[in-house]
Design a protein around this motif. Structure first.
Motif, PDB file in Angstrom:
ATOM      1  N   GLN A 439       0.834  -1.209   0.000  1.00 22.29           N
ATOM      2  CA  GLN A 439       0.000   0.000   0.000  1.00 22.29           C
ATOM      3  C   GLN A 439       0.866   1.255   0.000  1.00 22.29           C
ATOM      4  OE1 GLN A 439      -0.994  -2.748   1.393  1.00 22.29           O
ATOM      5  NE2 GLN A 439      -3.238  -2.904   1.288  1.00 22.29           N
ATOM      6  N   VAL A 440       2.007   1.181   0.695  1.00 23.52           N
ATOM      7  CA  VAL A 440       2.908   2.341   0.719  1.00 23.52           C
ATOM      8  C   VAL A 440       3.402   2.623  -0.702  1.00 23.52           C
ATOM      9  CG1 VAL A 440       5.084   3.269   1.589  1.00 23.52           C
ATOM     10  CG2 VAL A 440       3.615   1.909   3.102  1.00 23.52           C
ATOM     11  N   ALA A 441       3.762   1.549  -1.381  1.00 26.09           N
ATOM     12  CA  ALA A 441       4.261   1.703  -2.755  1.00 26.09           C
ATOM     13  C   ALA A 441       3.162   2.260  -3.648  1.00 26.09           C
ATOM     14  CB  ALA A 441       4.742   0.348  -3.278  1.00 26.09           C
ATOM     15  N   ASP A 442       1.965   1.722  -3.429  1.00 22.84           N
ATOM     16  CA  ASP A 442       0.796   2.161  -4.201  1.00 22.84           C
ATOM     17  C   ASP A 442       0.603   3.674  -4.052  1.00 22.84           C
ATOM     18  OD1 ASP A 442      -1.349   1.865  -5.793  1.00 22.84           O
ATOM     19  OD2 ASP A 442      -2.697   1.028  -4.264  1.00 22.84           O
ATOM     20  N   LEU A 471      -2.249  13.332  13.435  1.00 20.48           N
ATOM     21  CA  LEU A 471      -2.161  12.105  12.647  1.00 20.48           C
ATOM     22  C   LEU A 471      -1.955  12.447  11.175  1.00 20.48           C
ATOM     23  CD1 LEU A 471      -4.638   9.111  12.913  1.00 20.48           C
ATOM     24  CD2 LEU A 471      -3.694   9.849  10.746  1.00 20.48           C
ATOM     25  N   ASN A 472      -2.770  13.343  10.663  1.00 20.22           N
ATOM     26  CA  ASN A 472      -2.696  13.749   9.260  1.00 20.22           C
ATOM     27  C   ASN A 472      -1.324  14.264   8.895  1.00 20.22           C
ATOM     28  OD1 ASN A 472      -4.840  13.568   7.362  1.00 20.22           O
ATOM     29  ND2 ASN A 472      -6.093  14.656   8.882  1.00 20.22           N
ATOM     30  N   ASP A 473      -0.868  15.131   9.758  1.00 23.69           N
ATOM     31  CA  ASP A 473       0.406  15.774   9.552  1.00 23.69           C
ATOM     32  C   ASP A 473       1.547  14.760   9.441  1.00 23.69           C
ATOM     33  OD1 ASP A 473       1.191  18.398   9.288  1.00 23.69           O
ATOM     34  OD2 ASP A 473       2.301  18.276  11.212  1.00 23.69           O
ATOM     35  N   LEU A 474       1.589  13.884  10.450  1.00 27.89           N
ATOM     36  CA  LEU A 474       2.673  12.903  10.527  1.00 27.89           C
ATOM     37  C   LEU A 474       2.559  11.861   9.417  1.00 27.89           C
ATOM     38  CD1 LEU A 474       2.616  12.447  14.400  1.00 27.89           C
ATOM     39  CD2 LEU A 474       4.481  13.450  13.063  1.00 27.89           C
ATOM     40  N   LEU A 475       1.338  11.409   9.183  1.00 22.60           N
ATOM     41  CA  LEU A 475       1.126  10.351   8.196  1.00 22.60           C
ATOM     42  C   LEU A 475       1.568  10.806   6.810  1.00 22.60           C
ATOM     43  CD1 LEU A 475      -0.029   7.536   7.537  1.00 22.60           C
ATOM     44  CD2 LEU A 475      -2.254   8.633   7.180  1.00 22.60           C
ATOM     45  N   ARG A 476       1.160  12.028   6.446  1.00 26.72           N
ATOM     46  CA  ARG A 476       1.505  12.521   5.112  1.00 26.72           C
ATOM     47  C   ARG A 476       3.025  12.632   4.958  1.00 26.72           C
ATOM     48  NH1 ARG A 476      -1.233  13.610   0.768  1.00 26.72           N
ATOM     49  NH2 ARG A 476      -3.273  13.573   1.717  1.00 26.72           N
ATOM     50  N   LYS A 477       3.645  13.170   5.984  1.00 27.25           N
ATOM     51  CA  LYS A 477       5.110  13.317   5.916  1.00 27.25           C
ATOM     52  C   LYS A 477       5.789  11.968   5.716  1.00 27.25           C
ATOM     53  CE  LYS A 477       6.014  17.515   8.534  1.00 27.25           C
ATOM     54  NZ  LYS A 477       5.656  17.738   9.935  1.00 27.25           N
ATOM     55  N   LYS A 478       5.336  10.999   6.526  1.00 26.02           N
ATOM     56  CA  LYS A 478       5.982   9.691   6.479  1.00 26.02           C
ATOM     57  C   LYS A 478       5.689   8.971   5.164  1.00 26.02           C
ATOM     58  CE  LYS A 478       6.488   8.754  11.384  1.00 26.02           C
ATOM     59  NZ  LYS A 478       7.887   8.226  11.483  1.00 26.02           N
ATOM     60  N   LEU A 479       4.481   9.069   4.682  1.00 24.32           N
ATOM     61  CA  LEU A 479       4.145   8.378   3.441  1.00 24.32           C
ATOM     62  C   LEU A 479       4.911   8.958   2.256  1.00 24.32           C
ATOM     63  CD1 LEU A 479       0.296   7.723   3.617  1.00 24.32           C
ATOM     64  CD2 LEU A 479       2.108   6.023   3.446  1.00 24.32           C
ATOM     65  N   GLN A 480       5.045  10.293   2.309  1.00 27.64           N
ATOM     66  CA  GLN A 480       5.766  10.929   1.195  1.00 27.64           C
ATOM     67  C   GLN A 480       7.255  10.624   1.284  1.00 27.64           C
ATOM     68  OE1 GLN A 480       4.276  14.855   1.724  1.00 27.64           O
ATOM     69  NE2 GLN A 480       2.596  14.574   0.260  1.00 27.64           N
TER      70      GLN A 480
END
Ligand code: ADP
Ligand code: MG
Length: 481
Positions: A439-442, A471-480
């Motif tokens: 999912q991360v790759a996706d 959560l939003n803040d951290l998640l977006r940073k980490k996913l990107q």
């Protein structure tokens, strides 16, 4: 929805029972719910030789209502006999007012859901007495009974101009009128008990047409919901009839709430059918300027003034302010919940959406709310302080409705305090990303839709307690990455 090429025209007649101890022309009690025919006297029964004596509390109520509706008060008005035969009308006539009513030419502002307001003209208010009630087929009996407890109960009939153009406006009109009558304490506004009844006059016309179409009159609507639904149905029915080349007859119709339709009851009488004439037993009613001035001074803060104050002091929009100022009780609840400097818009939303929704479901009044204003304020305080998220607050609120417990206790007891510790949220995100490399790759290949899935997973892992913004803040940073 009515076809675009047609326009609806509605005028409403509202009968409001004036809150007095005794009847309009006699000393009989007006209390609701007594045994049949225990609240009558020779005057109510129309015995020969009796004389009606006007209850001046009713006059005061009508004048104060007229003033609250920005209307003209007629210094001289006349009581007239409206002659007709009903089994529950022993005199054979009703004492009413006809060509010289006590109040004329008023106006009232109604508030609509899209935030706009509109002025509706008030044609007149006149004073009249109620008739009795026929009761049919109790149990297996095939007999009709007459209960005259209501005979002679004082009513104000408030007639609007045909200024109403949608069913929603009609509902808003009755809501505002009921609020004004209640604020004035001239009528309890209880539609179920018949203290307020509404007849809706409905016609349709092709858009652009300047003449009104023929109207039908739907009698005795006993809730705002029924008023709105009956008008919607009747308008559709008329359009369909016209489109089929049929004629609309001026008639009286009944609303069948079970079947959701209106049915023809009888052809409509015209005023001349009633042979109105001034009641020779009653002198013309003459009002003194001093009395009118004195009554003017007794007017309370009215719904529109309260609404304006809410808009000014708390920056609420027109519709929210109108809803909260719709009753003294909801206004008081709102202001009490604000204590301690809560955000008015947030408090307003919680009352209008969550609290009113819940009260509606359980058929309760705001005075019976299981949640107190202070508790609702406390809950909003917890959201403002970031102790709980808005989502968790809904869970807490459900619990408050059940147990009437304080929100702080519930949050403590159930361990619902929001996670605002960056480390803990980061840990949850890392775990989920590690377990779902695909999912991360996706996501990284541009599929934004997986983002929501990640939010859901992290929320699940934290039992919904992660602070959403963090959560939003951290998640977006980490996913990107
Ligand atoms: P009545 O006693 O015959 O019902 P009223 O004058 O008491 O007459 O009330 C008439 C009501 O009908 C008013 O509210 C008025 O605004 C409304 N009305 C009059 N003509 C029309 C029309 N063509 N379409 C819709 N409403 C109308
Ligand atoms: Mg009528």
């Amino acid at each position: 929805m009515l076809r675009q090429d047609y326009e609806l025209v509605v005028g409403l007649e509202v009968h409001a029972q004036v809150s007095t101890q005794s009847k309009l022309f006699s000393g009989s009690s007006t209390a609701f719910g007594a045994e049949p025919n225990t609240q009558t006297c020779p005057i109510d029964l129309g015995m020969p030789g009796v004389l009606p004596v006007l209850n001046d509390k009713v006059v005061e109520a009508a004048v104060r209502t007229g003033l609250a509706l920005n209307a003209h008060i007629n210094k001289t008005s006349v009581f007239a006999r409206k002659n007709y035969f009903y089994p529950d009308l022993p005199k054979g006539y009703q004492i009413s007012q006809y060509d010289l009513p006590i109040v004329e030419h008023g106006r009232m502002t109604v508030d609509l859901e899209d935030g706009s307001s509109k002025e509706i003209g008030i044609t007149r208010i006149h004073i009249e007495e109620d008739a009795g009630k026929s009761v049919h087929d109790i149990g297996d009996e095939k007999v009709s009974h007459v209960d005259l407890n209501r005979a002679g109960v004082p009513l104000m009939e408030i007639v609007s101009e045909p200024d109403i153009r949608t069913a929603e406006e009609a509902g808003a009109y009755v809501k505002k009128l009921r609020a004004i009558l209640r604020f004035l304490e001239v009528c309890d506004g209880n539609m179920e008990q018949g203290s307020m009844r509404c007849d809706a006059n409905v016609s349709v016309r092709k858009r652009g047409e300047t003449k009104f179409g023929t109207r039908t009159e739907i009698k005795n609507l006993n809730s705002i919901r029924n008023i709105v639904r009956a008008i919607e149905y009747e308008a559709e029915r008329q359009v369909e009839a016209i489109e089929n080349g049929e004629k609309i007859y001026q008639e009286t119709r009944l609303w069948d709430a079970g079947k959701n339709i209106t049915r023809s009851m009888r052809g409509k009488e015209n005023a001349h059918d009633y042979r109105y004439f001034p009641d020779p037993d009653l002198l013309p009613l003459r009002l003194k300027e001093d009395d009118i001035e004195a009554w003017k001074k007794t007017l309370p803060e009215l719904p529109d003034q309260l609404k304006d104050r809410f808009m000014r002091d708390y920056s609420l929009n027109n519709y929210d302010a109108a809803v909260l100022s719709g009753s003294r009780e909801s206004a008081r609840f709102f202001e009490a919940a604000l204590e301690g400097g809560r955000d008015p818009k947030l408090v307003a939303n919680w009352i209008m959406v969550e609290l009113f929704g819940a009260l509606n479901k359980s058929g309760k009044d705001i005075t019976e709310s299981p949640v107190s204003p202070a508790q609702l304020g406390q809950l909003v305080g917890l959201i403002e302080k970031n102790t709980i998220s808005g989502k968790i607050a809904k869970t807490v609120f459900e619990e408050m409705l059940q147990s009437s417990a304080d929100p702080e206790e519930i949050v403590k007891a159930k361990g619902l305090v929001q996670i605002t510790d960056t480390g803990a949220i980061e840990k949850a995100i890392d775990d989920i990303m590690a377990a779902n490399a695909d999912q991360v790759a996706d996501f990284r290949s541009g599929n934004e839709r997986v983002y929501g899935w990640f939010v859901g997973q992290v929320m699940k892992a934290t039992q919904g307690k992660a602070n959403p913004a963090m959560l939003n803040d951290l998640l977006r940073k980490k996913l990107q990455g």
